[in-house]
Scaffold this motif. Structure first.
Motif, PDB file in Angstrom:
ATOM      1  N   GLY A   1       3.342  10.273 -13.883  1.00  0.00           N
ATOM      2  CA  GLY A   1       3.093   9.279 -14.924  1.00  0.00           C
ATOM      3  C   GLY A   1       4.124   9.359 -16.042  1.00  0.00           C
ATOM      4  N   TYR A   2       4.486  10.564 -16.426  1.00  0.00           N
ATOM      5  CA  TYR A   2       5.412  10.793 -17.545  1.00  0.00           C
ATOM      6  C   TYR A   2       6.805  10.246 -17.241  1.00  0.00           C
ATOM      7  N   PHE A   3       7.304  10.513 -16.029  1.00  0.00           N
ATOM      8  CA  PHE A   3       8.693  10.185 -15.715  1.00  0.00           C
ATOM      9  C   PHE A   3       8.872   8.882 -14.920  1.00  0.00           C
ATOM     10  N   LEU A   4       7.883   8.511 -14.110  1.00  0.00           N
ATOM     11  CA  LEU A   4       8.057   7.321 -13.270  1.00  0.00           C
ATOM     12  C   LEU A   4       7.648   6.042 -13.988  1.00  0.00           C
ATOM     13  N   GLY A   5       6.624   6.122 -14.814  1.00  0.00           N
ATOM     14  CA  GLY A   5       6.190   4.947 -15.562  1.00  0.00           C
ATOM     15  C   GLY A   5       5.214   4.081 -14.793  1.00  0.00           C
ATOM     16  N   ARG A   6       4.622   3.143 -15.502  1.00  0.00           N
ATOM     17  CA  ARG A   6       3.541   2.310 -14.975  1.00  0.00           C
ATOM     18  C   ARG A   6       3.965   1.426 -13.778  1.00  0.00           C
ATOM     19  N   PRO A   7       5.119   0.726 -13.817  1.00  0.00           N
ATOM     20  CA  PRO A   7       5.461  -0.161 -12.693  1.00  0.00           C
ATOM     21  C   PRO A   7       5.536   0.574 -11.354  1.00  0.00           C
ATOM     22  N   ILE A   8       6.130   1.772 -11.338  1.00  0.00           N
ATOM     23  CA  ILE A   8       6.263   2.510 -10.082  1.00  0.00           C
ATOM     24  C   ILE A   8       4.913   3.065  -9.635  1.00  0.00           C
ATOM     25  N   ILE A   9       4.111   3.518 -10.598  1.00  0.00           N
ATOM     26  CA  ILE A   9       2.763   4.014 -10.262  1.00  0.00           C
ATOM     27  C   ILE A   9       1.940   2.897  -9.639  1.00  0.00           C
ATOM     28  N   TYR A  10       1.974   1.721 -10.237  1.00  0.00           N
ATOM     29  CA  TYR A  10       1.227   0.579  -9.693  1.00  0.00           C
ATOM     30  C   TYR A  10       1.754   0.178  -8.314  1.00  0.00           C
ATOM     31  N   LYS A  11       3.071   0.212  -8.164  1.00  0.00           N
ATOM     32  CA  LYS A  11       3.673  -0.165  -6.875  1.00  0.00           C
ATOM     33  C   LYS A  11       3.199   0.765  -5.769  1.00  0.00           C
TER      34      LYS A  11
ATOM     35  N   ALA B   1       0.377   2.578  -5.835  1.00  0.00           N
ATOM     36  CA  ALA B   1      -1.061   2.374  -5.658  1.00  0.00           C
ATOM     37  C   ALA B   1      -1.355   1.169  -4.770  1.00  0.00           C
ATOM     38  N   ASN B   2      -0.498   0.152  -4.852  1.00  0.00           N
ATOM     39  CA  ASN B   2      -0.699  -1.070  -4.059  1.00  0.00           C
ATOM     40  C   ASN B   2      -0.011  -1.027  -2.700  1.00  0.00           C
ATOM     41  N   SER B   3       0.703   0.076  -2.424  1.00  0.00           N
ATOM     42  CA  SER B   3       1.437   0.189  -1.161  1.00  0.00           C
ATOM     43  C   SER B   3       0.515   0.644  -0.027  1.00  0.00           C
ATOM     44  N   ARG B   4       1.051   0.619   1.181  1.00  0.00           N
ATOM     45  CA  ARG B   4       0.296   1.085   2.349  1.00  0.00           C
ATOM     46  C   ARG B   4      -0.082   2.550   2.198  1.00  0.00           C
ATOM     47  N   TRP B   5       0.851   3.374   1.697  1.00  0.00           N
ATOM     48  CA  TRP B   5       0.570   4.795   1.505  1.00  0.00           C
ATOM     49  C   TRP B   5      -0.495   4.992   0.433  1.00  0.00           C
ATOM     50  N   GLY B   6      -0.434   4.191  -0.611  1.00  0.00           N
ATOM     51  CA  GLY B   6      -1.450   4.262  -1.644  1.00  0.00           C
ATOM     52  C   GLY B   6      -2.825   3.934  -1.105  1.00  0.00           C
ATOM     53  N   HIS B   7      -2.901   2.910  -0.262  1.00  0.00           N
ATOM     54  CA  HIS B   7      -4.183   2.518   0.317  1.00  0.00           C
ATOM     55  C   HIS B   7      -4.710   3.588   1.268  1.00  0.00           C
ATOM     56  N   LEU B   8      -3.804   4.286   1.969  1.00  0.00           N
ATOM     57  CA  LEU B   8      -4.223   5.387   2.832  1.00  0.00           C
ATOM     58  C   LEU B   8      -4.861   6.510   2.017  1.00  0.00           C
ATOM     59  N   CYS B   9      -4.416   6.638   0.781  1.00  0.00           N
ATOM     60  CA  CYS B   9      -4.988   7.630  -0.142  1.00  0.00           C
ATOM     61  C   CYS B   9      -6.169   7.068  -0.922  1.00  0.00           C
TER      62      CYS B   9
END
Length: 208
Positions: free
Chosen positions: A71-81, A83-91
């Motif tokens: 969260g500190y270094f990647l920022g909100r856009p990458i975190i959201y990306k 979370a919405n990805s296939r890998w995020g959905h697997l998690c």
């Protein structure tokens, strides 16, 4: 994930640490089925219950720190990306869950890092908004340790208690059954605590 099932069936201090590290990132590992069974076996003399809680809490701290750094270094856009990805959905992630953890954090301030560790659905994600907000790391780690330690102590107490009357082949079902009661009790206590501190703050503000 078959390898997680394998680790759950071979609980020792190393696997407890590793599984709780994963649970505090984004991998869906149920802490109830790690700490409580480990404490159950500790009651048989196979493990030390204090070390179970200690290694679980250290693992949670490391996993939470990974989320904090992301969260500190990647920022909100990458975190959201993610979370919405296939890998995020697997998690079992999505943007809505991340936003929910952010709202909880910003509504309740730094204490949310402590109380959030006790709330299902928030517990493993509360570290992300802490990082996004650039919360001081040592303050973050302090509250995380207290919250995770409290949660693991509750789970360990449950496992130790169940050892006195539950056969091992029924253990996981009983943990999940009683775990639901514990979750709702904790949510109620957290809500009451937040209401108390908010009310106290407004009364103090009104008087001044």
């Amino acid at each position: 994930m078959n390898w997680i099932t394998t680790l759950l069936g071979n609980l020792n201090y190393t696997t407890i640490f590793f599984l709780m590290l994963l649970e505090s990132t984004v991998v869906p590992v149920p802490s109830e089925l790690v700490v409580s069974p480990a404490a159950y076996h500790a009651a048989s003399g196979n493990l030390n219950v204090v070390l179970v809680v200690l290694f679980a809490t250290i693992g949670a701290d490391v996993g939470a720190s990974i989320n904090y750094v992301a969260g500190y270094f990647l920022g909100r856009p990458i975190i959201y990306k993610f979370a919405n990805s296939r890998w995020g959905h697997l998690c079992l992630l999505n943007q809505e869950k991340v936003e929910k953890s952010e709202k909880y954090f910003y509504d309740h301030g730094v204490v949310a890092t402590l109380t959030g560790r006790l709330i299902p659905g928030i517990r493993h994600l509360i570290s992300i908004p802490a990082g996004l907000s650039k919360m001081p790391y040592w303050k973050f780690l302090f509250y995380t340790t207290i919250g995770a330690g409290a949660w693991h102590t509750i789970l360990a107490a449950l496992g130790w208690w169940l050892h006195s009357f539950v056969p091992e082949d029924q253990l996981n079902d009983k943990i999940l059954e009683y775990g639901d009661y514990i979750k709702w009790a904790i949510i109620l206590l957290v809500v009451l605590a937040i209401a108390y501190f908010v009310g106290k703050h407004f009364l103090k503000k009104k008087r001044s």
